[in-house]
Enzyme design. Structure first.
Site, PDB file in Angstrom:
ATOM      1  N   HIS A 196       0.827  -1.200   0.000  1.00 38.11           N
ATOM      2  CA  HIS A 196       0.000   0.000   0.000  1.00 38.11           C
ATOM      3  C   HIS A 196       0.864   1.253   0.000  1.00 38.11           C
ATOM      4  O   HIS A 196       2.080   1.200   0.194  1.00 38.11           O
ATOM      5  CB  HIS A 196      -0.939   0.002   1.208  1.00 38.11           C
ATOM      6  N   ALA A 197       0.221   2.381  -0.256  1.00 38.13           N
ATOM      7  CA  ALA A 197       0.920   3.664  -0.199  1.00 38.13           C
ATOM      8  C   ALA A 197       1.491   3.871   1.200  1.00 38.13           C
ATOM      9  O   ALA A 197       0.867   3.501   2.203  1.00 38.13           O
ATOM     10  CB  ALA A 197      -0.031   4.803  -0.559  1.00 38.13           C
ATOM     11  N   GLY A 214      -1.872   4.079  -9.829  1.00 38.44           N
ATOM     12  CA  GLY A 214      -0.940   5.129  -9.435  1.00 38.44           C
ATOM     13  C   GLY A 214      -0.671   6.095 -10.568  1.00 38.44           C
ATOM     14  O   GLY A 214      -1.469   6.224 -11.502  1.00 38.44           O
ATOM     15  N   SER A 215       0.460   6.741 -10.500  1.00 36.88           N
ATOM     16  CA  SER A 215       0.830   7.746 -11.491  1.00 36.88           C
ATOM     17  C   SER A 215       1.351   7.093 -12.767  1.00 36.88           C
ATOM     18  O   SER A 215       1.743   5.917 -12.771  1.00 36.88           O
ATOM     19  CB  SER A 215       1.906   8.666 -10.918  1.00 36.88           C
ATOM     20  N   GLU A 219      -3.743   1.066 -13.847  1.00 38.56           N
ATOM     21  CA  GLU A 219      -4.778   2.104 -13.818  1.00 38.56           C
ATOM     22  C   GLU A 219      -4.088   3.362 -13.328  1.00 38.56           C
ATOM     23  O   GLU A 219      -3.754   3.487 -12.151  1.00 38.56           O
ATOM     24  CB  GLU A 219      -5.929   1.683 -12.903  1.00 38.56           C
ATOM     25  N   LEU A 220      -3.851   4.294 -14.253  1.00 41.62           N
ATOM     26  CA  LEU A 220      -2.975   5.427 -13.979  1.00 41.62           C
ATOM     27  C   LEU A 220      -3.753   6.739 -13.923  1.00 41.62           C
ATOM     28  O   LEU A 220      -4.942   6.745 -13.640  1.00 41.62           O
ATOM     29  CB  LEU A 220      -1.858   5.445 -15.033  1.00 41.62           C
ATOM     30  N   CYS A 265      -8.432   9.855  -9.793  1.00 40.68           N
ATOM     31  CA  CYS A 265      -8.034   9.768 -11.197  1.00 40.68           C
ATOM     32  C   CYS A 265      -9.199  10.061 -12.121  1.00 40.68           C
ATOM     33  O   CYS A 265      -8.999  10.541 -13.242  1.00 40.68           O
ATOM     34  CB  CYS A 265      -7.440   8.391 -11.491  1.00 40.68           C
TER      35      CYS A 265
END
Length: 454
Positions: free
Chosen positions: A155-156, A206-207, A228-229, A262
């Site tokens: 996780h983040a 994420g990015s 999935e950005l 996003c």
């Protein structure tokens, strides 16, 4: 090295966690790999019992988990509760439909019998973001696990308590030991996990920068990945839109979750005939938003997740203003503490400005004016991203025609973009590849296998 859980509303440290050493990672990966064999042998009906129990855990502990989200990343408490509700929906959807989505398919060929079957790949490595710390994981893990895969989570780093709570929820739901585990690791350690032969596939939310890195490592080791950005979603308002309804939805579409999504509307593309009226009413709506304690029901502006993210957003705003954008409201830090940023509107944004070309991951709306629908479509597609978008018009036939021309993974007509377990979700271009949710998502991490019998 340690991970810090920091309350973004106050800046206070809640708890510190030590990251794992290599031997601890190695042990867990072996345990999860071993657990996968038995998990895959269970029937869909047996796996669904655990998934429904997980949904019930989320339902029973809704307020507890919502407070964890609120404390670690600042989401409004009412929005955090809605996130947990969505986890319930996702778990129950795949418990009900996984068997149907992965049913054997008989296909006519030159064989006596030929069929396509769907078998799990092994262990899925989920690299997840902080903005929807529970839902992002569940929408990947629920289908993957119902398909017979086991899961490990990285996780983040700013939501470690949420990460551990997720593992605890799977354990409380009675899932067989080591079918789901949380790894307390850094981004650098995640690269080693991707390469590990015990990992069969990877999913990242994420990015675009993170996506490139993960895809490169996964590609080097010939492993399936779903990315999935980011997104810079257009919100197209045509000249026949119902402005009262559209403006109300526009405020939600941009400032929900403090714009840290996003699929939040980022670029508001307005046909000239209605632009001035839209802007006037949109600003009035934004001016009514109120910052405060994110636990309070009256609060509509929460802090951003981290001060460094707020600082980066502010830099994008300042650069856009220097290039000719017009500030209508906001554009400043607010509050004496925490990571609060004023809801901001930039008008007369155009290509070349950060507010148009880059993803604004926070409470900043970029207003773009165009002559007509054709120019709106052109500018909507004038981006390196392709995640989602929306079209607003009284004429739904016209709206669908425009939606079909938007280069994105999904386009909504007269609706705020959202993910739904019944529909596929994902992007194109720099917004990533692969799909989550629906039957498309559960088939991403299976071996689609032909069986031919003579």
């Amino acid at each position: 090295m340690s991970m810090l859980s920091i309350n973004p509303a106050t800046g206070q440290i809640i708890q510190s966690f030590s990251t794992w050493q290599t031997d601890a990672i190695d042990t867990v990966l072996s345990q999860v790999e071993s657990a996968q064999t038995g998990w895959a042998l269970l029937s869909f009906e047996q796996r669904s019992v655990y998934m429904r129990k997980l949904a019930e855990i989320f339902r029973q502990r809704r307020d507890h988990y919502a407070n964890l989200i609120n404390d670690e990343m600042g989401k409004l408490l009412k929005e955090a509760r809605a996130e947990i509700d969505k986890c319930v929906l996702g778990c129950e959807h795949y418990a009900a439909y996984a068997k149907t989505y992965l049913a054997d398919e008989d296909i006519a060929s030159d064989a006596s019998r030929s069929l396509v079957i769907y078998q799990p790949l092994g262990t899925l490595f989920c690299i997840m973001p902080w903005n929807f710390p529970f839902w992002q994981l569940i929408r990947a893990a629920a289908p993957a696990m119902m398909a017979g895969n086991t899961v490990v989570l990285k996780h983040a780093s700013n939501v470690p308590r949420c990460a551990l709570a997720l593992e605890e929820a799977f354990r409380e739901a009675g899932f067989p030991e080591n079918t789901f585990r949380t790894l307390m690791i850094t981004a650098a350690q995640a690269e080693t996990v991707i390469a590990d032969p015990r990992i069969a596939a990877i999913t990242l939310t994420g990015s675009s920068t993170a996506g490139r890195s993960v895809a490169a490592i996964a590609g080097q080791h010939l492993k399936k990945c779903v990315l999935e950005l980011g997104g810079s979603d257009p919100f197209i308002v045509l000249d026949d839109a119902d402005l009262e309804c559209t403006v109300a939805q526009a405020v939600t579409a941009r400032f929900q979750n403090m714009g840290q999504s996003c699929i939040a509307a980022k670029r508001f593309i307005l046909v000239d005939a209605i632009a001035d009226s839209f802007v006037r009413h949109f600003k009035a709506g934004v001016d009514q938003l109120r910052s405060g304690d994110p636990k309070a029901e009256s609060t509509s502006i929460a802090p951003m997740a981290r001060t460094d993210l707020r600082d980066s957003l502010h830099a994008q705003v300042k650069r856009s203003l220097a290039m000719g954008a017009i500030l209508l409201t906001g554009g400043e830090f607010i509050g004496a503490q925490g990571a609060y940023y004023a809801p901001t509107i930039l008008d007369h944004v155009r290509p070349g400005m950060p507010a148009f070309d880059e993803e604004l991951f926070g409470p900043v709306a970029a207003l773009v004016r165009v002559k007509n629908a054709e120019e709106a479509i052109q500018l909507a597609n004038h981006t390196s991203f392709g995640l989602a978008g929306s079209v607003w018009t009284r004429d739904t036939t016209r709206g669908e025609a425009v939606a079909r021309q938007i280069q994105a993974g999904c386009t909504f007509v007269n609706g705020v973009v959202k993910s739904d377990p019944r529909l596929p979700f994902g992007g194109i271009k720099e917004s990533g590849f692969g799909r989550e949710l629906c039957y498309h998502g559960i088939r991403e991490f299976v071996n689609i296998k032909t069986v031919w019998v003579s």
